[in-house]
Motif scaffolding. Structure first.
Motif, PDB file in Angstrom:
ATOM      1  N   SER A  70       0.806  -1.224   0.000  1.00  0.00           N
ATOM      2  CA  SER A  70       0.000   0.000   0.000  1.00  0.00           C
ATOM      3  C   SER A  70       0.839   1.275   0.000  1.00  0.00           C
ATOM      4  CB  SER A  70      -0.987   0.021   1.170  1.00  0.00           C
ATOM      5  OG  SER A  70      -0.339   0.257   2.391  1.00  0.00           O
ATOM      6  N   GLY A  71       2.154   1.154   0.158  1.00  0.00           N
ATOM      7  CA  GLY A  71       2.977   2.330  -0.046  1.00  0.00           C
ATOM      8  C   GLY A  71       2.802   2.908  -1.440  1.00  0.00           C
ATOM      9  N   GLN A 113       0.976   8.014  -3.833  1.00  0.00           N
ATOM     10  CA  GLN A 113       0.240   8.788  -4.837  1.00  0.00           C
ATOM     11  C   GLN A 113      -0.824   9.668  -4.168  1.00  0.00           C
ATOM     12  OE1 GLN A 113      -0.739   6.193  -8.486  1.00  0.00           O
ATOM     13  NE2 GLN A 113      -0.037   4.731  -6.952  1.00  0.00           N
ATOM     14  N   ALA A 114      -1.555   9.098  -3.206  1.00  0.00           N
ATOM     15  CA  ALA A 114      -2.584   9.860  -2.506  1.00  0.00           C
ATOM     16  C   ALA A 114      -1.985  11.036  -1.743  1.00  0.00           C
ATOM     17  CB  ALA A 114      -3.348   8.946  -1.547  1.00  0.00           C
ATOM     18  N   ALA A 115      -0.785  10.849  -1.208  1.00  0.00           N
ATOM     19  CA  ALA A 115      -0.140  11.920  -0.448  1.00  0.00           C
ATOM     20  C   ALA A 115       0.049  13.169  -1.290  1.00  0.00           C
ATOM     21  CB  ALA A 115       1.204  11.431   0.098  1.00  0.00           C
ATOM     22  N   ALA A 174       6.986   5.002  -7.968  1.00  0.00           N
ATOM     23  CA  ALA A 174       7.767   5.756  -8.949  1.00  0.00           C
ATOM     24  C   ALA A 174       6.849   5.999 -10.136  1.00  0.00           C
ATOM     25  CB  ALA A 174       9.002   4.981  -9.378  1.00  0.00           C
ATOM     26  N   ASP A 175       6.835   7.211 -10.634  1.00  0.00           N
ATOM     27  CA  ASP A 175       5.906   7.566 -11.694  1.00  0.00           C
ATOM     28  C   ASP A 175       6.097   6.662 -12.914  1.00  0.00           C
ATOM     29  OD1 ASP A 175       3.801   9.327 -12.527  1.00  0.00           O
ATOM     30  OD2 ASP A 175       5.210  10.235 -13.932  1.00  0.00           O
ATOM     31  N   GLY A 176       5.000   6.055 -13.383  1.00  0.00           N
ATOM     32  CA  GLY A 176       5.040   5.198 -14.557  1.00  0.00           C
ATOM     33  C   GLY A 176       5.429   3.766 -14.286  1.00  0.00           C
ATOM     34  N   LEU A 177       5.714   3.435 -13.029  1.00  0.00           N
ATOM     35  CA  LEU A 177       6.100   2.064 -12.677  1.00  0.00           C
ATOM     36  C   LEU A 177       5.070   1.463 -11.721  1.00  0.00           C
ATOM     37  CD1 LEU A 177       9.951   2.441 -12.102  1.00  0.00           C
ATOM     38  CD2 LEU A 177       8.755   1.686 -14.173  1.00  0.00           C
ATOM     39  N   LEU A 188       2.164   9.910 -10.285  1.00  0.00           N
ATOM     40  CA  LEU A 188       2.502  10.852  -9.225  1.00  0.00           C
ATOM     41  C   LEU A 188       2.178  12.282  -9.630  1.00  0.00           C
ATOM     42  CD1 LEU A 188       5.967   9.477  -8.009  1.00  0.00           C
ATOM     43  CD2 LEU A 188       3.739   9.180  -6.929  1.00  0.00           C
ATOM     44  N   THR A 189       1.533  13.015  -8.725  1.00  0.00           N
ATOM     45  CA  THR A 189       1.304  14.441  -8.938  1.00  0.00           C
ATOM     46  C   THR A 189       2.391  15.276  -8.275  1.00  0.00           C
ATOM     47  OG1 THR A 189      -0.149  14.522  -7.000  1.00  0.00           O
ATOM     48  CG2 THR A 189      -1.185  14.158  -9.146  1.00  0.00           C
TER      49      THR A 189
END
Length: 236
Positions: free
Chosen positions: A79-80, A85-87, A106-109, A173-174
């Motif tokens: 759940s990390g 992402q939610a963070a 990691a973005d895209g992974l 990731l935002t």
């Protein structure tokens, strides 16, 4: 006092946090354990269709739906990935992210992208066997992890199949995770050092590393000690 959103790892439900939640509430904190879509009491026949972004939305919805601020988002193991992402999504509602012996997005992974090739192939076989879900582990999986027989029995009997798409779809990731105030808790009986990506993130002044002398499921093996650590990350 902090507002804790506790997210369990793969195949688990909010029940996994029961003892930690009790300790945190006793210390005066507000606590919101989460069961992610397709798991435990939220299991459904089409669980194999639940995707990664649904788990992110589950967490964001708890924060926004309960109008929480000063949020400590806690993610264990799998759940990390959605927690990180939610963070980034909840903006100034966030006080801190805590990863409990977990993967970090990691973005895209995807979650599975962080595994070695042979373990990734094994997971793909598991998802085929489970008709698109990751089936619960047997008792042998929890050996030598500082767990009592009762804790192992709970893990085996209460775990449910985990939606496979959440493991193989990429994170979005935002905000970079290294920019967010973060505590990483390494459970030493599950390996004596964090993964390479976590070690890289720990170079950020926003990150800190804490260690626990227990196995990969500290919410069941050492709930009071884990709650004490979580209590200590709250900014008064």
């Amino acid at each position: 006092m902090g507002e804790f959103v506790l997210v369990p790892g793969a195949r688990l439900g909010a029940w996994a946090w029961d003892m930690v939640a009790e300790h945190l509430r006793g210390a005066g904190h507000a606590v919101y354990p989460v069961t992610l879509s397709g798991l435990a009491e939220r299991h459904r026949p089409d669980a194999d269709r639940v995707g990664q972004q649904q788990h992110v939305e589950d967490i964001v919805s708890v924060v926004e739906g309960n109008e929480l601020y000063d949020v400590v988002l806690v993610g264990h193991s799998y759940s990390g990935i959605p927690v990180g992402q939610a963070a980034g999504r909840i903006g100034d509602r966030l006080q801190r992210v805590v990863y409990v012996d977990s993967s970090v997005p990691a973005d895209g992974l995807s979650f599975a992208d962080g595994w070695p090739d042979d373990e990734r192939a094994w997971l793909e076989e598991q998802l085929i066997e489970g008709d698109g879900t990751w089936l619960p582990a047997e008792a042998e999986h929890f050996v030598d992890q500082d767990l009592s027989e009762e804790a192992v029995s709970r893990l085996v009997s209460r775990s449910t199949p985990h939606p496979g798409l959440t493991l193989t779809q990429p994170a979005r990731l935002t905000r970079p995770v290294r920019e967010l105030p973060t505590t990483y808790i390494k459970c030493l009986m599950a390996g004596d050092a964090p993964s390479a990506d976590v070690q890289e993130h720990l170079q950020s002044p926003q990150w800190e590393l804490l260690e626990m002398p227990t196995g990969h499921w500290p919410m069941l093996s050492q709930p009071a000690a884990l709650a004490q650590i979580l209590d200590g990350v709250v900014v008064s």
